[in-house]
Design a protein around this motif. Structure first.
Motif, short mmCIF file in Angstrom:
data_model
loop_
_atom_site.label_atom_id
_atom_site.label_comp_id
_atom_site.label_asym_id
_atom_site.label_seq_id
_atom_site.Cartn_x
_atom_site.Cartn_y
_atom_site.Cartn_z
N GLU A 196 0.83 -1.21 0.00
CA GLU A 196 0.00 0.00 0.00
C GLU A 196 0.86 1.26 0.00
OE1 GLU A 196 -3.27 0.22 -0.44
OE2 GLU A 196 -3.21 -1.98 -0.68
N GLN A 197 1.94 1.24 0.76
CA GLN A 197 2.84 2.40 0.81
C GLN A 197 3.50 2.64 -0.55
OE1 GLN A 197 5.48 1.39 4.04
NE2 GLN A 197 4.15 2.30 5.60
N ALA A 198 3.90 1.56 -1.21
CA ALA A 198 4.53 1.67 -2.53
C ALA A 198 3.55 2.20 -3.57
CB ALA A 198 5.09 0.32 -2.97
N LEU A 199 2.32 1.71 -3.52
CA LEU A 199 1.28 2.18 -4.44
C LEU A 199 1.03 3.68 -4.25
CD1 LEU A 199 -1.28 -0.76 -4.11
CD2 LEU A 199 0.10 -0.22 -6.13
N GLU A 200 0.99 4.09 -2.99
CA GLU A 200 0.75 5.50 -2.67
C GLU A 200 1.91 6.37 -3.13
OE1 GLU A 200 -1.35 8.69 -1.48
OE2 GLU A 200 -2.11 6.65 -1.14
N ARG A 201 3.10 5.93 -2.82
CA ARG A 201 4.29 6.74 -3.11
C ARG A 201 4.47 6.98 -4.61
NH1 ARG A 201 10.04 7.00 -0.14
NH2 ARG A 201 10.84 8.70 -1.42
N LEU A 202 4.25 5.97 -5.41
CA LEU A 202 4.47 6.09 -6.86
C LEU A 202 3.20 6.45 -7.63
CD1 LEU A 202 7.29 5.69 -8.13
CD2 LEU A 202 7.09 4.60 -5.90
N GLY A 203 2.15 6.84 -6.93
CA GLY A 203 0.92 7.28 -7.60
C GLY A 203 0.20 6.17 -8.34
N LEU A 204 0.28 4.94 -7.84
CA LEU A 204 -0.29 3.78 -8.52
C LEU A 204 -1.58 3.29 -7.88
CD1 LEU A 204 3.08 1.85 -8.95
CD2 LEU A 204 1.76 2.83 -10.82
N LEU A 249 9.86 0.77 -10.60
CA LEU A 249 10.56 1.45 -9.50
C LEU A 249 9.94 1.06 -8.16
CD1 LEU A 249 12.69 3.41 -8.51
CD2 LEU A 249 11.07 5.28 -8.91
N ALA A 250 8.62 1.03 -8.09
CA ALA A 250 7.95 0.62 -6.86
C ALA A 250 8.39 -0.78 -6.46
CB ALA A 250 6.43 0.66 -7.05
N ASN A 251 8.52 -1.65 -7.44
CA ASN A 251 8.94 -3.03 -7.19
C ASN A 251 10.39 -3.08 -6.69
OD1 ASN A 251 8.14 -6.00 -7.75
ND2 ASN A 251 10.14 -5.81 -8.74
N ALA A 252 11.25 -2.22 -7.26
CA ALA A 252 12.68 -2.23 -6.91
C ALA A 252 12.95 -1.71 -5.51
CB ALA A 252 13.47 -1.41 -7.94
N ILE A 253 12.05 -0.85 -4.99
CA ILE A 253 12.30 -0.27 -3.66
C ILE A 253 11.38 -0.86 -2.59
CG2 ILE A 253 13.14 1.90 -4.65
CD1 ILE A 253 10.44 3.17 -3.90
N VAL A 309 10.46 6.85 -22.54
CA VAL A 309 9.43 7.45 -21.69
C VAL A 309 9.32 8.94 -21.99
CG1 VAL A 309 8.79 7.90 -19.29
CG2 VAL A 309 9.82 5.72 -19.91
N ASP A 310 8.10 9.48 -21.96
CA ASP A 310 7.91 10.88 -22.33
C ASP A 310 8.53 11.82 -21.30
OD1 ASP A 310 5.80 12.02 -20.36
OD2 ASP A 310 4.91 10.12 -20.99
N PRO A 311 8.81 13.08 -21.69
CA PRO A 311 9.52 14.03 -20.81
C PRO A 311 8.85 14.26 -19.46
CG PRO A 311 9.51 14.85 -23.05
CD PRO A 311 8.62 13.65 -23.04
N LYS A 312 7.53 14.32 -19.43
CA LYS A 312 6.83 14.55 -18.16
C LYS A 312 7.05 13.37 -17.21
CE LYS A 312 2.31 15.57 -16.15
NZ LYS A 312 0.86 15.75 -16.41
N ALA A 313 6.95 12.15 -17.73
CA ALA A 313 7.16 10.97 -16.90
C ALA A 313 8.62 10.88 -16.44
CB ALA A 313 6.78 9.71 -17.68
N ARG A 314 9.55 11.28 -17.31
CA ARG A 314 10.96 11.27 -16.93
C ARG A 314 11.21 12.24 -15.78
NH1 ARG A 314 15.41 12.55 -20.08
NH2 ARG A 314 14.30 13.72 -21.65
N ARG A 315 10.61 13.43 -15.87
CA ARG A 315 10.82 14.42 -14.79
C ARG A 315 10.25 13.91 -13.47
NH1 ARG A 315 10.17 20.79 -15.54
NH2 ARG A 315 12.08 20.29 -16.68
N ALA A 316 9.06 13.32 -13.51
CA ALA A 316 8.45 12.79 -12.28
C ALA A 316 9.32 11.68 -11.70
CB ALA A 316 7.04 12.27 -12.59
#
Length: 303
Positions: A115-123, A144-148, A164-171
């Motif tokens: 749940e914490q990983a889902l929340e942190r990565l906006g999933l 990334l959520a899986n890796a951490i 990956v598009d520029p907006k996703a890269r920045r996030a």
């Protein structure tokens, strides 16, 4: 200073190909180190040796205070690794993939961690979506959520934002800096110069050899590169004419302008002098200028 990575003289060959040659690398805890170099230069092999997936043929050192050869299993448990290609189960949902990883690691508080990983990565809103149906940016977040998920001390990212598009890269990079601020050490390979400049420091490997190391500013300064920027009618069309001229090491168009670089200022000015229709001025070399120079000077160990 506490070093999360401190290795010396790493070597790895596959058959008659010497893929990694005498690599020394030190990365301080909590720092983001960009790992750069052309395709086939040994970046992925080095990452896999650092996290215990490959055993070096020779060399020594530590990752997270554990010996990279004798204590590889301990390093694996404390390292997160995000591969070049999406490697999770595409027929499972986002939440199911994370739950599976939590079980593989034998984590406690599995539901809470997921749940914490889902929340942190906006999933959170997409938790029941199948991983195979995700776009590149969302797959990246899931990876990334899986890796951490197991709260590693070291995070290795192998070209994580390719395609990956520029907006996703920045996030993505905002999250990497947040993790670094919490003490996580990050080693990330990338081909994007803007990403390299967001790292605390960079290491450039070319065909198995580490040939540049330091902050982006320090690497540019140490190159002793002189760059002339040409602007005016047809400037960007002079690439082929200037390539190969004496003192010209690299030529690269930047939009309608042209960057011409070398290490001899007078000879470089003489090389561009005949093109009077173009306005030439000296500019600070970019990181891309420097890396093109380094690539041009390096010898391909597969030839």
């Amino acid at each position: 200073m506490t070093l999360a990575i401190d290795v010396h003289g790493l070597n790895k060959s596959f058959g008659d190909k010497h893929v990694v040659q005498d690599v020394d690398l030190a990365v301080e805890q909590g720092r983001i180190c960009g790992f750069l170099g052309p395709n086939g230069s040994g970046k992925t092999t080095t990452l896999r040796m650092l996290c215990g997936l490959l055993t070096p043929d020779s060399g020594e050192g530590q990752a997270l205070a554990f010996d990279v050869i004798r204590q590889a299993a301990e390093i694996k448990r404390r390292t997160g690794y995000m591969t070049q290609r999406f490697s999770l189960y595409e027929d499972l949902t986002i939440a199911e993939n994370l739950q599976f990883t939590a079980r593989v690691y034998g984590l406690d508080r599995r539901t809470e961690r997921v749940e914490q990983a889902l929340e942190r990565l906006g999933l959170k809103e997409r938790r029941n979506q199948q991983a195979g149906a995700l776009s590149g940016g969302w797959k990246q977040r899931l990876a990334l959520a899986n890796a951490i998920l197991h709260e590693p001390q070291l995070l290795l990212l192998d070209e994580p934002t390719a395609g990956v598009d520029p907006k996703a890269r920045r996030a993505f990079w905002d999250e990497i800096h947040a993790l670094s601020g919490e003490g996580l050490t990050v080693l990330v390979s990338t081909h994007y110069m803007d990403e390299a400049e967001r790292c605390h420091e960079i290491a450039y490997i070319s065909y198995g050899r580490l040939i540049a190391r330091g902050t982006a500013e320090a690497v540019v300064k140490a190159s002793n590169l002189v760059t002339l920027r040409g602007e005016g009618p047809g400037a960007d069309r002079l690439v082929h004419e200037l390539n190969g001229k004496r003192a010209v090491e690299t030529v690269a168009p930047f939009g309608a302008a042209l960057h011409v670089s070398g290490d001899d200022r007078k000879a470089l000015e003489a090389a561009v002098a005949p093109y009077k229709q173009v306005r030439w001025r000296e500019v600070e070399p970019t990181l891309e200028d420097v890396f093109i120079q380094l690539m041009g000077r390096a010898q391909d160990n597969f030839q």
